[in-house]
Scaffold this motif. Structure first.
Motif, mmCIF file in Angstrom:
data_model
loop_
_atom_site.group_PDB
_atom_site.id
_atom_site.type_symbol
_atom_site.label_atom_id
_atom_site.label_comp_id
_atom_site.label_asym_id
_atom_site.label_seq_id
_atom_site.Cartn_x
_atom_site.Cartn_y
_atom_site.Cartn_z
ATOM 1 N N ILE A 1 81.229 -40.145 35.826
ATOM 2 C CA ILE A 1 80.517 -39.109 36.570
ATOM 3 C C ILE A 1 81.489 -38.384 37.485
ATOM 4 N N ILE B 1 80.329 -36.811 32.579
ATOM 5 C CA ILE B 1 79.171 -36.074 33.085
ATOM 6 C C ILE B 1 79.639 -35.265 34.285
ATOM 7 N N VAL C 1 69.353 -36.231 29.444
ATOM 8 C CA VAL C 1 70.558 -36.962 29.852
ATOM 9 C C VAL C 1 70.557 -38.362 29.239
ATOM 10 N N TYR D 1 80.926 -33.392 26.681
ATOM 11 C CA TYR D 1 80.567 -33.609 28.081
ATOM 12 C C TYR D 1 79.155 -33.103 28.349
ATOM 13 N N LYS D 2 78.583 -33.574 29.455
ATOM 14 C CA LYS D 2 77.234 -33.183 29.855
ATOM 15 C C LYS D 2 77.272 -32.601 31.257
ATOM 16 N N LEU E 1 73.442 -40.114 26.780
ATOM 17 C CA LEU E 1 74.294 -41.191 27.292
ATOM 18 C C LEU E 1 74.660 -42.204 26.213
ATOM 19 N N PRO F 1 79.673 -44.015 30.966
ATOM 20 C CA PRO F 1 79.617 -42.702 31.617
ATOM 21 C C PRO F 1 80.649 -42.594 32.745
#
Length: 336
Positions: free
Chosen positions: A208, A258, A198, A287-288, A202, A206
């Motif tokens: 979230i 994220i 992660v 995206y993560k 980044l 970010p």
């Protein structure tokens, strides 16, 4: 790839070494000989705290959301007017000197509610001793944000008759922390470390996204990025964002999404995640995904916080930033 020598050099105050020990700290403080507090007929709990101490209230609010106990969070100066004889006010200040939380403590002491304070000393301990208010001293380990785990498990041990969390869930959470530590702590600075993964991903700002039940982990990750990495961060409820925030992606941005997901999110939430990911893929938005472990809500949240806190430390170090100093907070505190 991050090396242990770089980690030690940049993290001058050794924050990562505290996180390496989080599972052991959780176990130790849960099994410390707490003097239990047995309050009867509690139907309303108020958690008061700021910053790292306030994150503890976020966590317990999520855990208690499916019980018959109403929870209020106070991150400020004023006590809710709904406080009565069946209310338990829990004030948490790791330093013991947080002015907002001290104000709540003093206000609550004048009400007919139940009251208990958790701190490492300071003005809070002195006030409680003078007024004969129930309080428990819990060690400050490195910093308030690093001390979340010892405070959470001390509270669980002290208020086990008030907070309806099964012992099996508490033990499960500690075991899960131990298992997770092998993957994310500083002894595994490899591509198999999900926190480091992660951190390497980044950049920019970010954003979230989270489902309602995981809000505590999202708030905590935002705060950890701000304090540790000195980085701006944003949080949004994925369902609410589908009615407004999603439109922001129609223009290029330095923001990176994220997706904070639970293993057993509500079926309609899972549907929403699928649609949002389809939208991001269609529009070439990187995206993560970060997905919780299995287990109780306590296990999910404490493990997500552990994984993401470590990510914020690694991200700070990768950007040559010592995660410990918080000079801007000191600037404000000195002027209060």
């Amino acid at each position: 790839m991050l090396s242990i020598s770089t980690l030690k050099k940049v993290d001058k105050h050794g924050m990562h070494t505290v996180y390496d020990r989080w599972p052991q700290i959780a176990h130790s403080f849960y099994y410390t000989k707490h003097q239990p507090i047995d309050y009867k007929d509690i139907d309303h709990i108020v958690f008061a705290g700021m910053g790292g101490s306030g994150a503890i209230g976020d966590l317990f609010s999520a855990i208690l959301s499916k019980t018959n106990i109403h929870v209020s969070l106070v991150k400020g100066y004023l006590l809710p007017k709904t406080v009565d004889a069946n209310t338990l006010v829990i004030t948490v200040s790791v330093s013991g000197n947080t002015v907002e939380t001290l104000n709540i403590l003093k206000s609550a002491s004048k009400q007919k509610c139940k009251l208990v304070a958790f701190c490492s000393g300071g003005q809070m301990e002195k006030f409680c001793a003078r007024k004969k208010i129930e309080h428990r001293l819990v060690e400050n380990i490195h910093s308030p944000r690093s001390s979340l785990v010892n405070y959470v498990y001390s509270i669980l041990g002290t208020l086990n008759s008030v907070i309806p969390i099964k012992k099996s869930d508490i033990l499960e959470s500690i075991a899960s922390l131990e298992k997770l530590a092998n993957k994310i702590n500083s002894s595994n600075l490899s591509q198999t470390n999900p926190s480091l993964d992660v951190a390497n991903w980044l950049s920019g700002i970010p954003l979230i996204y989270y489902p309602w039940g995981l809000q505590a982990a999202a708030v905590r990750f935002k705060s950890s990025l701000q304090e540790n990495a000195k980085s701006h961060a944003i949080i949004e409820d994925v369902i609410e964002a589908s009615h407004n925030g999603i439109v922001s992606w129609e223009k290029p941005s330095v923001v990176k999404p994220i997706l904070l997901q639970g293993q057993d999110d509500y079926i309609k939430t899972k549907e929403r995640w699928k649609i949002v990911k389809e939208y991001f893929t269609k529009n070439d938005i990187d995206y993560k995904e970060v997905i919780s472990t299995h287990g109780s809500i306590l296990t999910k949240l404490i493990c997500l916080i552990y994984e993401l806190d470590f990510a914020s430390i690694y991200y700070a170090v990768l950007n040559d930033t010592d995660p410990s100093p918080v000079d801007s907070i000191g600037f404000i505190r000195k002027r209060l």
